[in-house]
Design an enzyme around this catalytic site. Sequence first.
Site, PDB file in Angstrom:
ATOM      1  N   GLY A 187      59.982   4.020  -9.518  1.00 34.13           N
ATOM      2  CA  GLY A 187      60.108   4.007  -8.071  1.00 34.13           C
ATOM      3  C   GLY A 187      60.434   5.405  -7.582  1.00 34.13           C
ATOM      4  O   GLY A 187      60.341   6.382  -8.331  1.00 34.13           O
ATOM      5  N   HIS A 448      44.600  23.758  14.378  1.00 38.12           N
ATOM      6  CA  HIS A 448      43.899  24.341  13.236  1.00 38.12           C
ATOM      7  C   HIS A 448      44.376  25.762  13.022  1.00 38.12           C
ATOM      8  O   HIS A 448      44.544  26.508  13.991  1.00 38.12           O
ATOM      9  CB  HIS A 448      42.391  24.357  13.514  1.00 38.12           C
TER      10      HIS A 448
END
Length: 469
Positions: A187, A448
């Site tokens: 986990g 961007h």
Amino acid sequence: MATTDFDIIIIGGGPGGYVAAIRAAQLKLSVCVVESTHLGGICLNWGCIPTKALLRSAEINHLLHNLGEFGFSADNIRFDLDKVVKRSRAISKQLASGVGFLLKKNKVPVFDGRGKLAGTDGDKRRVEVTKDGKAVATLTGKHVILATGARARVLPGLEPDGKLIWSYREAMVPAAMPKRLLVIGSGAIGIEFASFYRNMGAEVTVAEVVDRILPVEDEEIATFARTQFEKQGIRILTGAKIGTPQKLADSVSITIEAKGKSETLEFDRIISAVGIVGNVEDIGLEGTKVEVEKTHVKIDHFCRTGEPGVYAIGDLAGAPWLAHKASHEGVLCVEKIAGMDVHGIDWTNIPGCTYCRPQVASVGWTEAKAKAEGREIRVGRFPFIGNGKAITMGEPDGMVKTVFDAKTGGLLGAHMVGAEVTELIQGYVIARTLESTEQELMHTVFPHPTVSETMHEAVLDAWGQAIHF
């Protein structure tokens, strides 16, 4: 004489309890915190924060050993483990001390001791506070919030001994770097420790009883992550049956069976990371209508238990076992008590984050869950190798996966693996909270060059409109 009567008594000063207390104080409710060990709980002291400090050191160690990719060179690269650990502990102490300051700033009294439900006085609940077995205070309040957290699950034969078999506590303060390490459990806790120790140079084996790692994550994402871990040299054994360890002078021998093959292996240390159990003992639940299921207190979407005036939040109240879930429940619970118009918690909107390398983050339903619910779905994917910023960072290994309801366009789930995805997942969390559809996400302008553009492309791909892949 100290005040002992309050609107709200909070038992536990972790990320659920102390946040609930501060919000209560903001709402002009009289509130106190009862804490027996350390403010900030496991998260600040032995969990979220110190492990992230360790993982940051491991990330730097990895980069230093891969300087050539960026045009640099260095000789005799080494680390001082003692300083790595001391930095982690110092950060933990700094932030835990900050919790005390915040409670004091908000005039929230803190009672040092263990709190326990002890019946009622008229329409008020009574809480007994003890320290070292001695009664130190009796508090009364209209409402009691249980925030006692959880502890590591211990399996028979794998009891931590502080030397050869470690719990998370020993794993965070190693006196020396083990050469051969076994992590039992894959986990979030197990994988983070596996990632830390591997990136610090240890030979790491992960043994998981089920047939894949990161069992709560989307299977495709977990498979991708496993490939990356194995490329780094982590050995992963799934579907594993683990024998009883045999302790030697300074190592442990253990037999592991996986895929029909049995091996007896020797490790310097073993980390047991096989889940947690709620701290439901000795908090006065006997004789109340509070229900306990699998060591966790059952609550409704407003954190109410079956006992009037008694609430539970955080790890005590079950999965997901995350600090931010505890804090959110604490605020929601207090605001409901204050009579505010609040929405009940939707646990599917709680993001999960694992800070291994590469990171893993998710929110909402997996693809398998959506199919099991009978939904007609659209699935989008976008790889980091198609993203300019990821490539410039030297982090091209990753992917984003989205799961949409094909009929409504609602975002059912989002799953990510790659660099800094724990910082990116909140974009999808906001989208789910606002009940956004694919149209809003498609029309959102992503900057961007950023890694966040992969999130946009994964939405577009679900409708066959991805641009860069």
